[in-house]
Design a protein around this motif. Structure first.
Motif, short mmCIF file in Angstrom:
data_model
loop_
_atom_site.label_atom_id
_atom_site.label_comp_id
_atom_site.label_asym_id
_atom_site.label_seq_id
_atom_site.Cartn_x
_atom_site.Cartn_y
_atom_site.Cartn_z
N LEU A 23 17.21 -23.34 38.10
CA LEU A 23 18.11 -24.42 38.49
C LEU A 23 19.57 -23.99 38.35
O LEU A 23 20.40 -24.28 39.21
CB LEU A 23 17.88 -25.66 37.62
N ASN A 24 19.87 -23.33 37.27
CA ASN A 24 21.24 -22.90 37.00
C ASN A 24 21.69 -21.79 37.95
O ASN A 24 22.86 -21.71 38.30
CB ASN A 24 21.33 -22.42 35.55
N PHE A 25 20.78 -20.95 38.39
CA PHE A 25 21.11 -19.81 39.24
C PHE A 25 21.63 -20.25 40.61
O PHE A 25 22.57 -19.67 41.13
CB PHE A 25 19.88 -18.90 39.41
N ASN A 26 21.05 -21.28 41.18
CA ASN A 26 21.45 -21.68 42.53
C ASN A 26 22.26 -22.98 42.58
O ASN A 26 22.29 -23.66 43.59
CB ASN A 26 20.23 -21.76 43.45
N ASP A 27 22.90 -23.34 41.50
CA ASP A 27 23.76 -24.53 41.38
C ASP A 27 23.00 -25.85 41.52
O ASP A 27 23.61 -26.91 41.59
CB ASP A 27 24.90 -24.49 42.41
N SER A 28 21.69 -25.81 41.55
CA SER A 28 20.91 -27.05 41.64
C SER A 28 21.13 -27.93 40.43
O SER A 28 21.17 -29.15 40.54
CB SER A 28 19.42 -26.75 41.79
N LEU A 29 21.28 -27.31 39.27
CA LEU A 29 21.49 -28.09 38.05
C LEU A 29 22.80 -28.85 38.10
O LEU A 29 22.86 -30.03 37.75
CB LEU A 29 21.44 -27.17 36.82
N ASP A 30 23.87 -28.20 38.55
CA ASP A 30 25.16 -28.88 38.67
C ASP A 30 25.08 -30.05 39.65
O ASP A 30 25.62 -31.12 39.39
CB ASP A 30 26.25 -27.91 39.12
N ILE A 31 24.40 -29.84 40.75
CA ILE A 31 24.23 -30.91 41.75
C ILE A 31 23.43 -32.06 41.14
O ILE A 31 23.79 -33.23 41.29
CB ILE A 31 23.55 -30.36 43.02
N LEU A 32 22.36 -31.72 40.43
CA LEU A 32 21.53 -32.73 39.78
C LEU A 32 22.33 -33.52 38.75
O LEU A 32 22.27 -34.74 38.70
CB LEU A 32 20.31 -32.07 39.12
N ILE A 33 23.11 -32.83 37.93
CA ILE A 33 23.92 -33.50 36.91
C ILE A 33 24.94 -34.43 37.55
O ILE A 33 25.14 -35.56 37.10
CB ILE A 33 24.58 -32.47 35.97
N LYS A 34 25.59 -33.99 38.62
CA LYS A 34 26.57 -34.85 39.30
C LYS A 34 25.90 -36.09 39.89
O LYS A 34 26.43 -37.20 39.79
CB LYS A 34 27.28 -34.06 40.40
N LYS A 35 24.72 -35.91 40.49
CA LYS A 35 23.99 -37.06 41.04
C LYS A 35 23.57 -38.03 39.95
O LYS A 35 23.73 -39.24 40.08
CB LYS A 35 22.76 -36.58 41.81
N LEU A 36 23.00 -37.48 38.87
CA LEU A 36 22.57 -38.32 37.76
C LEU A 36 23.74 -39.07 37.12
O LEU A 36 23.63 -40.25 36.82
CB LEU A 36 21.85 -37.49 36.69
N THR A 37 24.85 -38.38 36.93
CA THR A 37 26.04 -39.01 36.35
C THR A 37 26.50 -40.17 37.21
O THR A 37 26.80 -41.26 36.71
CB THR A 37 27.17 -37.97 36.20
N SER A 38 26.54 -39.96 38.50
CA SER A 38 26.96 -41.01 39.43
C SER A 38 26.01 -42.20 39.37
O SER A 38 26.45 -43.35 39.30
CB SER A 38 27.02 -40.44 40.84
N GLU A 39 24.72 -41.94 39.39
CA GLU A 39 23.72 -43.02 39.36
C GLU A 39 23.75 -43.77 38.03
O GLU A 39 23.68 -44.99 38.01
CB GLU A 39 22.32 -42.46 39.61
#
Length: 172
Positions: A23-39
């Motif tokens: 997740l961390n390698f392809n920025d998926s984790l950052d995208i997931l964290i931003k989405k979760l934070t927003s929600e």
């Protein structure tokens, strides 16, 4: 965890670390964290009582720190008594608060949409007043009518309502 063909019960610590690295390698984790934070903020923003408690905690910290040395770049934001200066509320904040509060005063439930009565005036109020070390943030703003803001609240203690309008009618 479908990618490793294991059920959740079969996953071990190494599998979790591998998954985290992918997740961390392809920025998926950052995208997931931003989405979760927003929600999560969207859900929490709907709860004015929770926002009031959060803002009271922040105001307690600001009050405790009011005699601390203020960094030079922040002095323009703070009054001599240690409280934050009043700022104009941005239009996007007003729209978000108006939508959340359904165009009604949160204390007396008066309609402020101007659809029923054009004499009612909307006021955007700090839940925790600036004079009590509240701050200028969307989480500290609520919709009040002019009367509740100027007469009933009148810069007293933090005040909001725990009454919410249902998004739908429950059928039994």
């Amino acid at each position: 965890l479908l990618a490793i063909n294991k059920s959740l019960a079969e996953v071990d610590e190494i599998d979790l670390y591998d998954y985290y690295d992918k997740l961390n390698f392809n920025d998926s984790l950052d995208i997931l964290i931003k989405k979760l934070t927003s929600e999560v903020f969207y859900i929490l923003f709907q709860n004015r009582v929770l926002m009031m408690k959060f803002n009271q905690m922040i105001s307690d910290v600001l009050e405790y720190e009011k005699n601390s040395r203020i960094p030079e770049e922040l002095k323009m934001l703070i009054r001599k008594d240690g409280c934050l200066k009043r700022k104009n509320i941005p239009k996007w904040v007003k729209r978000a608060v108006f939508f959340r509060d359904k165009g009604c005063c949160v204390l007396c439930h008066k309609d402020l949409t101007n659809l029923i009565n054009t004499n009612n005036q909307e006021n955007y109020d700090h839940i925790v007043p600036l004079s009590q070390h509240g701050f200028n943030d969307i989480s500290n703003i609520q919709l009040l009518c002019k009367e509740c803001n100027q007469i009933n609240k009148k810069d007293k203690s933090a005040q909001t309502s725990d009454k919410y309008y249902s998004w739908y009618d429950e059928l039994y």
